[in-house]
Design a protein around this motif. Sequence first.
Motif, PDB file in Angstrom:
ATOM      1  N   ASP A 202      53.182 -40.908 -25.664  1.00 53.29           N
ATOM      2  CA  ASP A 202      53.472 -39.667 -24.948  1.00 53.29           C
ATOM      3  C   ASP A 202      52.362 -39.334 -23.957  1.00 53.29           C
ATOM      4  O   ASP A 202      52.626 -38.871 -22.840  1.00 53.29           O
ATOM      5  CB  ASP A 202      53.645 -38.512 -25.940  1.00 53.29           C
ATOM      6  CG  ASP A 202      54.963 -38.580 -26.689  1.00 53.29           C
ATOM      7  OD1 ASP A 202      55.788 -39.456 -26.362  1.00 53.29           O
ATOM      8  OD2 ASP A 202      55.157 -37.766 -27.612  1.00 53.29           O
ATOM      9  N   THR A 203      51.120 -39.553 -24.375  1.00 47.28           N
ATOM     10  CA  THR A 203      49.990 -39.254 -23.489  1.00 47.28           C
ATOM     11  C   THR A 203      50.070 -40.075 -22.212  1.00 47.28           C
ATOM     12  O   THR A 203      49.890 -39.543 -21.103  1.00 47.28           O
ATOM     13  CB  THR A 203      48.660 -39.524 -24.211  1.00 47.28           C
ATOM     14  OG1 THR A 203      48.574 -38.703 -25.378  1.00 47.28           O
ATOM     15  CG2 THR A 203      47.471 -39.238 -23.306  1.00 47.28           C
ATOM     16  N   MET A 204      50.367 -41.360 -22.354  1.00 50.64           N
ATOM     17  CA  MET A 204      50.459 -42.228 -21.177  1.00 50.64           C
ATOM     18  C   MET A 204      51.638 -41.825 -20.281  1.00 50.64           C
ATOM     19  O   MET A 204      51.527 -41.837 -19.043  1.00 50.64           O
ATOM     20  CB  MET A 204      50.575 -43.686 -21.606  1.00 50.64           C
ATOM     21  CG  MET A 204      49.395 -44.197 -22.415  1.00 50.64           C
ATOM     22  SD  MET A 204      47.809 -44.195 -21.533  1.00 50.64           S
ATOM     23  CE  MET A 204      47.889 -45.796 -20.731  1.00 50.64           C
ATOM     24  N   LYS A 205      52.744 -41.449 -20.872  1.00 52.32           N
ATOM     25  CA  LYS A 205      53.888 -40.982 -20.079  1.00 52.32           C
ATOM     26  C   LYS A 205      53.523 -39.737 -19.285  1.00 52.32           C
ATOM     27  O   LYS A 205      53.861 -39.610 -18.102  1.00 52.32           O
ATOM     28  CB  LYS A 205      55.073 -40.669 -20.999  1.00 52.32           C
ATOM     29  CG  LYS A 205      55.845 -41.864 -21.510  1.00 52.32           C
ATOM     30  CD  LYS A 205      57.021 -41.384 -22.371  1.00 52.32           C
ATOM     31  CE  LYS A 205      57.825 -42.537 -22.944  1.00 52.32           C
ATOM     32  NZ  LYS A 205      58.921 -42.030 -23.815  1.00 52.32           N
ATOM     33  N   LEU A 206      52.869 -38.798 -19.943  1.00 57.28           N
ATOM     34  CA  LEU A 206      52.503 -37.547 -19.292  1.00 57.28           C
ATOM     35  C   LEU A 206      51.549 -37.796 -18.122  1.00 57.28           C
ATOM     36  O   LEU A 206      51.699 -37.217 -17.042  1.00 57.28           O
ATOM     37  CB  LEU A 206      51.883 -36.592 -20.309  1.00 57.28           C
ATOM     38  CG  LEU A 206      52.873 -36.003 -21.321  1.00 57.28           C
ATOM     39  CD1 LEU A 206      52.139 -35.461 -22.542  1.00 57.28           C
ATOM     40  CD2 LEU A 206      53.725 -34.911 -20.676  1.00 57.28           C
ATOM     41  N   ILE A 207      50.567 -38.662 -18.339  1.00 54.99           N
ATOM     42  CA  ILE A 207      49.630 -38.995 -17.264  1.00 54.99           C
ATOM     43  C   ILE A 207      50.385 -39.586 -16.069  1.00 54.99           C
ATOM     44  O   ILE A 207      50.199 -39.158 -14.915  1.00 54.99           O
ATOM     45  CB  ILE A 207      48.561 -39.985 -17.767  1.00 54.99           C
ATOM     46  CG1 ILE A 207      47.651 -39.312 -18.793  1.00 54.99           C
ATOM     47  CG2 ILE A 207      47.731 -40.539 -16.604  1.00 54.99           C
ATOM     48  CD1 ILE A 207      46.761 -40.272 -19.546  1.00 54.99           C
ATOM     49  N   TYR A 208      51.228 -40.547 -16.349  1.00 55.78           N
ATOM     50  CA  TYR A 208      51.973 -41.225 -15.286  1.00 55.78           C
ATOM     51  C   TYR A 208      52.816 -40.227 -14.491  1.00 55.78           C
ATOM     52  O   TYR A 208      52.832 -40.250 -13.250  1.00 55.78           O
ATOM     53  CB  TYR A 208      52.858 -42.299 -15.917  1.00 55.78           C
ATOM     54  CG  TYR A 208      53.598 -43.180 -14.941  1.00 55.78           C
ATOM     55  CD1 TYR A 208      53.039 -44.379 -14.509  1.00 55.78           C
ATOM     56  CD2 TYR A 208      54.845 -42.825 -14.444  1.00 55.78           C
ATOM     57  CE1 TYR A 208      53.718 -45.206 -13.620  1.00 55.78           C
ATOM     58  CE2 TYR A 208      55.530 -43.638 -13.558  1.00 55.78           C
ATOM     59  CZ  TYR A 208      54.976 -44.839 -13.146  1.00 55.78           C
ATOM     60  OH  TYR A 208      55.640 -45.645 -12.263  1.00 55.78           O
TER      61      TYR A 208
END
Length: 547
Positions: free
Chosen positions: A274-280
């Motif tokens: 989720d963290t990586m999705k949000l950053i992207y």
Amino acid sequence: MSQDKLSPIESIKQKSDGLRGTLSQSLQDNYTGNVRPDDEALIKFHGMYVQDDRDRRQERAEKKLDKLYSFMIRLRIPGGVITAKQWQAIHEISEQYGTGVLKITTRQTIQLHGLLKHQLSDTIKGFITAKLDAIAACGDVNRNVICSSHPQVSPIFEQIHNYADRISTMLLPKTQSYYEIWIDDQKVYDRSLESDPLYEDNYLPRKFKIAIAIPPTNDVDVFANDIGLIAIIENEQLIGFNIAIGGGLSTTHGNEKTYSRLATVIGFSDNEQDTMKLIYEVLTIQRDYGNRSDRKQARLKYTIDQMGVDNFVAELEKRAGVRLQAPRAYTFTERNDRKGWQQAEDDSWYYTLFVENGVVQPNQKEFLSHLAKLRLSDFRFTCNQNLILGEIATEDKWMVEKLIKQFTIETTVSGLRESSMACVAMPTCPLALAEAQRYLPVLVSKVEPLLVKHDLTNDQISIRMTGCPNGCGRSYLAEIGFVGTGPEQYNLMLGGDRYGTRLNKVYKAKLSEQEILEQLDILFDRYKKEALDSETFGDFSHRKFFT
């Protein structure tokens, strides 16, 4: 936003053929030390800036000579850690090309200045051989991802630190132009292989910066970044990150539409996916909604303020398919680097070398070269422009100590000097209005007697200087900030807190050195007499002058 209002750089990016432009041809132009005008914008995406020696402009103009052009190369080092072998490669390249000076930046990497155009390809090939590159170290893309630098801050430091490399890799441009132009001159004929769903063909409206803080330290100044991740640790386990968005310090003198802004904490993410999705998806929103007409209004902070935080977060959650949780509690209690020798959980040793304003001095450079050849440590750049020598075995510590003595490495500096920071400014930065890197050490030497006078010698008051209002030295987050307004003239900024969670404000404008020293003498006297128990200079100034 209508296409006919795009800034000129937007057109250059879109027509660049994957950031190639005419760079290959520019390198062959032997009538100038510069690259072609459009290529000046594109070369930034390859980790380089065109510069000239401003100290020699007038002399060369009088002789009807072109400016003394050169290039700065900045490396991409997510998290700021390299091996001893890589340091030795950087050392040898700096000895062969450029000015020989190594400069540690405020974004946990290193840059070389004074490279001539004909030296660029060989320099980059040397870096590639050492498994180093400058891809996306500059330009309208995500830049070097920074992370708290000292393993001693947490037993799970490495787990968190590894996010820097993963984020950097995820957000790299897909174009292979860097290798094509600088390395082997082998053209990529199937450009469909370079399809870039994130950056497309217009990249971001402006530069983008990401930082990871590991409490209790805020050595990265997490709230100064477009995205700030604050690691939340419970029972020595990483349970996720608080996510902050919209930080940025750059302003423009006389332009009230520009301003410094601290990032807003918008929520908590409890897993890596989720963290990586949000950053992207924060980047895709900035790509789609950011201002491409006015580059002074193009950073994420303006996009967020125009959309509104709630609307931005709603769009982010929709795109990412993730629901943010309420932010978790955390505390910052330090921002400076942990000085001297420190031992980590695994019993390995770390030594922090103070590098004033990031400029590696000749004796330090020789010391580091000797150390690198022994392969006793790794090399860790900090966001305070220092260098940590890490992972030193107990049985090898004595050899490092011997070299420290042999090369007369300074081990004791005042709290003020230890807490100082400056951007490059003169003579190479084209935006500089005043000195910074060359002048702040001189000014600190004149301020230190005032600290002695008022019995404040051990007070680690943060002091930072930038040669213009762009904020590269993060002067807006200092307890005492100086922002250049003209030759030998600075705005005096006060009221920032010690841990990087509050911006300072202009206290006095356009001061000379003598006026600065007079004001600080008065301020230190009042601080000593009127401060509350345990009140820092920044908190005192904020309470007295801005509340």
